[in-house]
Design a protein around this motif. Structure first.
Motif, PDB file in Angstrom:
ATOM      1  N   LEU A  63       8.709   4.675   6.121  1.00 21.72           N
ATOM      2  CA  LEU A  63       7.599   4.287   5.247  1.00 21.72           C
ATOM      3  C   LEU A  63       7.914   4.553   3.778  1.00 21.72           C
ATOM      4  N   ASP A  64       9.157   4.938   3.480  1.00 19.33           N
ATOM      5  CA  ASP A  64       9.574   5.121   2.098  1.00 19.33           C
ATOM      6  C   ASP A  64       9.669   3.766   1.412  1.00 19.33           C
ATOM      7  N   ASP A  65       9.945   3.786   0.096  1.00 19.71           N
ATOM      8  CA  ASP A  65      10.052   2.552  -0.670  1.00 19.71           C
ATOM      9  C   ASP A  65      11.107   1.627  -0.080  1.00 19.71           C
ATOM     10  N   SER A  83      -5.114   6.683   0.459  1.00 18.51           N
ATOM     11  CA  SER A  83      -4.461   5.378   0.465  1.00 18.51           C
ATOM     12  C   SER A  83      -4.766   4.636  -0.831  1.00 18.51           C
ATOM     13  N   LYS A 116      -1.219   8.345  -2.273  1.00 25.24           N
ATOM     14  CA  LYS A 116      -1.077   9.150  -3.489  1.00 25.24           C
ATOM     15  C   LYS A 116      -2.170  10.207  -3.462  1.00 25.24           C
ATOM     16  N   LYS A 172      -0.427   0.079  -4.192  1.00 25.36           N
ATOM     17  CA  LYS A 172       0.687   0.440  -5.075  1.00 25.36           C
ATOM     18  C   LYS A 172       1.138  -0.750  -5.919  1.00 25.36           C
ATOM     19  N   THR A 218       0.836  -1.200   0.000  1.00 26.42           N
ATOM     20  CA  THR A 218       0.000   0.000   0.000  1.00 26.42           C
ATOM     21  C   THR A 218       0.872   1.252   0.000  1.00 26.42           C
ATOM     22  N   ASP A 219       0.257   2.388  -0.298  1.00 22.36           N
ATOM     23  CA  ASP A 219       0.975   3.657  -0.325  1.00 22.36           C
ATOM     24  C   ASP A 219      -0.060   4.778  -0.193  1.00 22.36           C
TER      25      ASP A 219
END
Length: 161
Positions: A53-55, A20, A16, A23, A13-14
């Motif tokens: 919580l970054d990639d 929510s 954008k 991803k 998840t992410d």
């Protein structure tokens, strides 16, 4: 009987535009068959605690885990029966897959039955059983005819026993 995939589906998840989102939704790509039918999928890794919580950062998939310093590793394992592993188990000798990590591991058996072997003793694990593995020398033994699915979260640790 519950059947599980040897290669798991991974959903990430992410956020954008402030909402929510999903991803990613695909089979895990970091999967290695280390020996016949022993599949290890390193699903996610963090590099720090608290986690960012970054990639994610890609990590190599190894038979014996390498957990990032101050980080975590999320691992999905399909363990074949001992008889299919191609390793010789000699009574009275340490299990040939005996190993020790420098991590605190939260391990859950999702499907199948698996023995946790210690230097002194062993116990049979069944679906739903949870192991808190604290940097000890151990091995896994699948004495059944079916693969076992194991889920593990490895956390970098310090200290000794």
């Amino acid at each position: 009987m519950i059947t599980m995939n040897r290669i798991p589906r991974r959903i990430v998840t992410d956020i954008k535009d402030g909402k929510s989102i999903i991803k990613e939704d695909a089979l895990a790509s970091n999967v290695v068959e280390h020996v016949k039918d022993l599949y290890i999928s390193d699903i996610w890794s963090t590099q720090t605690t608290p986690a960012s919580l970054d990639d994610e950062i890609s990590i190599p998939n190894t038979a014996f885990p390498i957990t990032p310093k101050n980080g975590t590793l999320f691992r999905y394992v399909s363990i074949p029966p001992d008889k299919d592993l191609g390793v010789e188990i000699i009574p009275g000798q340490p299990h040939p897959m005996m190993h020790q990590t420098d991590t605190l591991d939260y391990i859950i058996i999702l499907a199948g039955e698996l023995y946790l072997i210690m230097e002194d003793g062993e116990t049979l694990l069944k679906p739903g059983d949870i192991v808190i593995q604290r940097g000890t020398n151990h091995a896994w033994s699948n004495r059944s005819d079916q693969p076992v699915i194991q889920l593990a979260v490895l956390i970098d640790a310090s200290g000794t026993h």
